[in-house]
Design an enzyme around this catalytic site. Structure first.
Site, PDB file in Angstrom:
ATOM      1  N   SER A 119      38.412  44.685  39.914  1.00  0.00           N
ATOM      2  CA  SER A 119      38.786  43.960  41.220  1.00  0.00           C
ATOM      3  C   SER A 119      39.544  45.023  41.986  1.00  0.00           C
ATOM      4  O   SER A 119      40.455  45.930  41.602  1.00  0.00           O
ATOM      5  CB  SER A 119      39.217  42.979  41.219  1.00  0.00           C
ATOM      6  N   ASP A 132      38.905  34.359  40.151  1.00  0.00           N
ATOM      7  CA  ASP A 132      38.617  35.821  39.999  1.00  0.00           C
ATOM      8  C   ASP A 132      37.684  35.988  38.556  1.00  0.00           C
ATOM      9  O   ASP A 132      37.273  37.092  38.466  1.00  0.00           O
ATOM     10  CB  ASP A 132      40.077  36.448  39.657  1.00  0.00           C
ATOM     11  N   GLN A 135      35.812  39.046  47.890  1.00  0.00           N
ATOM     12  CA  GLN A 135      36.606  40.318  46.941  1.00  0.00           C
ATOM     13  C   GLN A 135      35.611  41.371  46.982  1.00  0.00           C
ATOM     14  O   GLN A 135      34.541  41.056  46.773  1.00  0.00           O
ATOM     15  CB  GLN A 135      36.844  39.844  45.568  1.00  0.00           C
TER      16      GLN A 135
END
Length: 293
Positions: free
Chosen positions: A234, A210, A284
């Site tokens: 995100s 991430d 993502q």
């Protein structure tokens, strides 16, 4: 205050955050605390990893490992408050188990994640090859790039992060990169050894990725983490583990950004072990807004 207490090293601190506590009187419910972070928001990779650990703890068989997850980041989390994880057992079949985990703060969800687990089985076996990349020992670390910068974010990612991150073609921490293809290669490894627990290693890969998943969007658009007025967060996260992984050994992230539109950008990643084995694929989408867009 419910932040993870300071520990001798960042790895110990992170492992403490992933050591969830069963909630008294509530089956399949756990409580976790957060890592301290500049700005006071929960790091998305942390809550995703915690949600996966919570789901894994409800499996009837310990030989079933996560092979995929799909999660939505619904609200920003407050790192000073505890996070509750409630797991719904969707199915336990002969080979697969499915779990739905909600992460709550103040009674409202901040993350919703579905994960699928599979018992080890034989089957088709092939994979894309790893792209050519220099050895990680020959690539400069984030620690060197951000050394001496008196800023809490720089300190967090250089000296307080549990992972050593090394950008093959140069980072975009301090400014945009002239290559706007959106492609980047990044070596990643935990700073210290991790217990031999494959669920934990897979959760830690979800945590680590991430940090860099939306960087290809910034690269392709000619931006950087220093772009004035940048707003980035995100939105959702999809991940597939193809083979066993160890995050305390070097992993190469081969990344790209296929598309950006409407204030959203998509980052895609293939993760390879140092010997060239494809261990995971990740996608993502994030909100990425700059003043000109």
């Amino acid at each position: 205050m419910t932040l993870v207490p300071a520990a001798p090293d960042p790895t110990t601190t992170l492992l403490a955050a992933l050591d969830l506590v069963p909630y008294p009187g509530e089956p399949d419910t756990y409580r976790g605390v957060s890592l301290p972070r500049p700005g006071g928001r929960v790091f998305g990779g942390q809550v995703l990893a915690q949600a996966l650990i919570a789901a894994g703890r409800t499996l009837p068989d310990t030989d079933r490992l996560p092979h995929s997850l799909h999660g939505y980041f619904l609200r920003a989390g407050d790192a000073s408050e505890p996070i509750d994880f409630a797991v719904e057992r969707l199915r336990d079949g002969r080979s697969f188990s499915a779990r739905h985990t909600h992460a709550f703060q103040g009674g409202v969800p901040i993350l919703s994640m579905v994960a699928s687990f599979q018992a080890q089985q034989d089957g088709l076996d092939y994979a894309d090859p790893m792209p050519s990349a220099p050895d990680p020992d020959d690539v400069g670390s984030t620690d060197e790039v951000l050394a001496g910068i008196d800023h809490p974010v720089a300190k967090f990612w250089s000296t307080e992060s549990a992972f050593d991150v090394r950008h093959v073609n140069g980072s975009i921490y301090l400014g945009p990169h002239p290559d706007t293809s959106g492609r980047q290669l990044v070596w990643v490894r935990s700073r210290n050894p991790i217990p031999d627990d494959q669920l934990l290693h897979r959760a830690l890969l979800a945590y680590a990725c991430d940090q860099v998943m939306l960087e290809p969007v910034l690269r392709r658009s000619g931006n950087s983490w220093m772009t004035r007025g940048l707003s980035i967060a995100s939105l959702d996260h999809a991940m597939w583990w193809h083979r066993d992984v160890r995050v305390d050994e070097w992993l190469l992230f081969a990344q790209s950004s296929p598309s950006a539109q409407g204030g959203r950008g998509l980052g895609a990643t293939q993760v390879f072990s140092r010997d060239g084995t494809l261990v995971a694929s990740i996608a993502q989408e994030g909100m990425v807004r700059v003043p000109s867009s």
